[in-house]
Design a protein around this motif. Structure first.
Motif, PDB file in Angstrom:
ATOM      1  N   LEU A  22       1.785  10.785 -50.969  1.00 40.88           N
ATOM      2  CA  LEU A  22       1.990  10.080 -49.705  1.00 40.88           C
ATOM      3  C   LEU A  22       0.794   9.199 -49.355  1.00 40.88           C
ATOM      4  CD1 LEU A  22       3.606  12.960 -47.613  1.00 40.88           C
ATOM      5  CD2 LEU A  22       4.732  10.844 -48.354  1.00 40.88           C
ATOM      6  N   LYS A  23      -0.409   9.698 -49.607  1.00 43.07           N
ATOM      7  CA  LYS A  23      -1.603   8.897 -49.331  1.00 43.07           C
ATOM      8  C   LYS A  23      -1.674   7.680 -50.258  1.00 43.07           C
ATOM      9  CE  LYS A  23      -4.379  12.718 -47.513  1.00 43.07           C
ATOM     10  NZ  LYS A  23      -5.523  13.643 -47.761  1.00 43.07           N
ATOM     11  N   ALA A  24      -1.231   7.859 -51.491  1.00 45.74           N
ATOM     12  CA  ALA A  24      -1.206   6.733 -52.423  1.00 45.74           C
ATOM     13  C   ALA A  24      -0.210   5.673 -51.954  1.00 45.74           C
ATOM     14  CB  ALA A  24      -0.831   7.223 -53.824  1.00 45.74           C
TER      15      ALA A  24
ATOM     16  N   MET B 157      -2.926   5.911 -40.849  1.00 45.33           N
ATOM     17  CA  MET B 157      -3.226   4.523 -41.174  1.00 45.33           C
ATOM     18  C   MET B 157      -2.700   3.653 -40.054  1.00 45.33           C
ATOM     19  SD  MET B 157      -2.170   2.309 -44.522  1.00 45.33           S
ATOM     20  CE  MET B 157      -0.443   2.754 -44.373  1.00 45.33           C
ATOM     21  N   ASN B 158      -3.528   2.751 -39.478  1.00 42.66           N
ATOM     22  CA  ASN B 158      -3.125   1.902 -38.385  1.00 42.66           C
ATOM     23  C   ASN B 158      -2.882   0.502 -38.917  1.00 42.66           C
ATOM     24  OD1 ASN B 158      -2.732   0.507 -36.063  1.00 42.66           O
ATOM     25  ND2 ASN B 158      -4.582   1.222 -35.030  1.00 42.66           N
ATOM     26  N   LEU B 159      -1.620   0.069 -38.890  1.00 42.47           N
ATOM     27  CA  LEU B 159      -1.277  -1.254 -39.408  1.00 42.47           C
ATOM     28  C   LEU B 159      -0.998  -2.249 -38.299  1.00 42.47           C
ATOM     29  CD1 LEU B 159       1.139  -0.335 -42.331  1.00 42.47           C
ATOM     30  CD2 LEU B 159      -1.298  -0.757 -42.437  1.00 42.47           C
ATOM     31  N   SER B 160      -1.269  -1.870 -37.042  1.00 46.11           N
ATOM     32  CA  SER B 160      -0.859  -2.724 -35.932  1.00 46.11           C
ATOM     33  C   SER B 160      -1.485  -4.100 -35.984  1.00 46.11           C
ATOM     34  CB  SER B 160      -1.205  -2.049 -34.606  1.00 46.11           C
ATOM     35  OG  SER B 160      -2.597  -1.800 -34.530  1.00 46.11           O
ATOM     36  N   SER B 161      -2.754  -4.169 -36.351  1.00 46.83           N
ATOM     37  CA  SER B 161      -3.409  -5.468 -36.400  1.00 46.83           C
ATOM     38  C   SER B 161      -2.967  -6.272 -37.612  1.00 46.83           C
ATOM     39  CB  SER B 161      -4.929  -5.294 -36.432  1.00 46.83           C
ATOM     40  OG  SER B 161      -5.314  -4.547 -37.566  1.00 46.83           O
TER      41      SER B 161
ATOM     42  N   LEU C 100      -0.782  -0.543 -47.390  1.00 44.05           N
ATOM     43  CA  LEU C 100      -1.858  -1.252 -46.718  1.00 44.05           C
ATOM     44  C   LEU C 100      -2.361  -2.423 -47.558  1.00 44.05           C
ATOM     45  CD1 LEU C 100      -3.908  -1.519 -44.441  1.00 44.05           C
ATOM     46  CD2 LEU C 100      -5.341   0.186 -45.588  1.00 44.05           C
ATOM     47  N   ALA C 101      -2.490  -2.187 -48.865  1.00 44.57           N
ATOM     48  CA  ALA C 101      -2.955  -3.258 -49.757  1.00 44.57           C
ATOM     49  C   ALA C 101      -1.974  -4.426 -49.746  1.00 44.57           C
ATOM     50  CB  ALA C 101      -3.124  -2.722 -51.173  1.00 44.57           C
TER      51      ALA C 101
ATOM     52  N   THR D  72       5.967  -1.510 -40.229  1.00 46.24           N
ATOM     53  CA  THR D  72       5.546  -0.527 -39.228  1.00 46.24           C
ATOM     54  C   THR D  72       6.410   0.730 -39.310  1.00 46.24           C
ATOM     55  OG1 THR D  72       4.776  -2.272 -37.739  1.00 46.24           O
ATOM     56  CG2 THR D  72       5.191  -0.109 -36.775  1.00 46.24           C
ATOM     57  N   SER D  73       7.717   0.534 -39.506  1.00 48.36           N
ATOM     58  CA  SER D  73       8.635   1.669 -39.602  1.00 48.36           C
ATOM     59  C   SER D  73       8.340   2.511 -40.839  1.00 48.36           C
ATOM     60  CB  SER D  73      10.075   1.163 -39.652  1.00 48.36           C
ATOM     61  OG  SER D  73      10.981   2.222 -39.859  1.00 48.36           O
ATOM     62  N   VAL D  74       8.115   1.838 -41.972  1.00 50.40           N
ATOM     63  CA  VAL D  74       7.808   2.559 -43.206  1.00 50.40           C
ATOM     64  C   VAL D  74       6.514   3.347 -43.064  1.00 50.40           C
ATOM     65  CG1 VAL D  74       7.181   2.294 -45.642  1.00 50.40           C
ATOM     66  CG2 VAL D  74       9.077   0.988 -44.700  1.00 50.40           C
ATOM     67  N   ASP D  75       5.501   2.702 -42.485  1.00 50.42           N
ATOM     68  CA  ASP D  75       4.218   3.376 -42.307  1.00 50.42           C
ATOM     69  C   ASP D  75       4.362   4.592 -41.403  1.00 50.42           C
ATOM     70  OD1 ASP D  75       1.242   3.553 -42.439  1.00 50.42           O
ATOM     71  OD2 ASP D  75       1.424   3.129 -40.297  1.00 50.42           O
TER      72      ASP D  75
END
Length: 254
Positions: free
Chosen positions: A211-213, A1-5, A219-220, A36-39
């Motif tokens: 983990l995916k959940a 999962m990319n959360l950078s943006s 992300l939500a 970011t760290s958690v992700d």
């Protein structure tokens, strides 16, 4: 999962319209770094779990191949030729050794996960016990050219097998039938519910789903934070909005 943006939260535009203080900017930066760290931790755990699932998938295939070879050996007919019998035994030895070495490599790659490592070791241990506990036992195995090694694999002395076959074909076939039936049963148990392979894969699949959940929930939360302008108003700081959406709960995932 990319959360950078998403983790930028459109900081510059949001701060210019609602918060311009140094404290607000610092709070926003902290939220972004934490998310970011958690992700990253979640993704690392998911990668490890996926690798372990892949290893157990290979082990499952190796044990299944061993079961098929064992069943073929156990079902040899009295009319089977010496060549057919020898080929069937060689096939079993090859597949048995593959299962043992795969179990060892799976246990090693899962050394950080005690349950997975234990289950992989259980598979190799049970397969070896199946040989040792047959009525034929080790003495009979040696007479037909099979010799257990220190690592649990087998060597096959074809010359000794040929000599045993010429001396007493009935003894050889009876011994092979016992070996085949014992390994067939053991392999089936490992693959069935409650077995070493089945239990490990079930637990790893559940872990992957969890983990995916967590990733989806994270992300939500980030998406909601980035699109809800009221969360950045003068009465609500970025850090308190972040906590309100429950993202902080993911800091404990390790």
């Amino acid at each position: 999962m990319n959360l950078s943006s998403l983790t930028n939260f459109n900081t510059s535009s949001q701060l210019s319209s609602s918060q311009t203080s140094t404290q607000a900017a610092s709070s926003t930066s902290q939220v972004s770094r934490t998310i970011t760290s958690v992700d990253a931790r979640l993704q690392t755990q998911l990668d490890i779990t996926s690798a372990q699932l892949s290893s157990f998938g290979k082990l499952k295939s190796a044990v299944s191949d061993t079961q098929l070879a064992a069943r073929a050996l156990g079902n040899l007919k009295t009319s089977s030729t010496a060549a057919d019998i020898k080929t069937a035994l060689q096939s079993l030895v090859t597949r048995f050794n593959t299962a043992i070495t795969t179990a060892h490599s799976t246990a090693t790659s899962s050394s950080g996960a005690l349950m997975s490592s234990s289950n992989a070791n259980r598979v190799s241990r049970d397969l070896n016990r199946a040989l040792a506990n047959t009525p034929a036992a080790m003495d009979a195995l040696k007479k037909i050219g099979l010799k257990p090694q220190a690592d649990g694999t087998l060597t096959f002395d074809t010359a000794k097998f040929d000599a045993a076959q010429q001396k007493d074909a009935s003894f050889v076939q009876n011994t092979l039938a016992q070996i085949g039936q014992a390994l067939d049963k053991t392999a089936a148990n490992e693959l069935a519910s409650g077995g070493g392979v089945s239990d490990a894969m079930s637990a790893l699949n559940q872990q992957s789903t969890t983990l995916k959940a967590h990733q989806s929930a994270l992300l939500a939360a980030v998406q909601k934070l980035s699109t809800t302008q009221s969360a950045w108003g003068s009465s609500t700081s970025p850090s308190s909005a972040y906590s309100a959406f429950g993202v902080a709960a993911y800091q404990s995932n390790g």
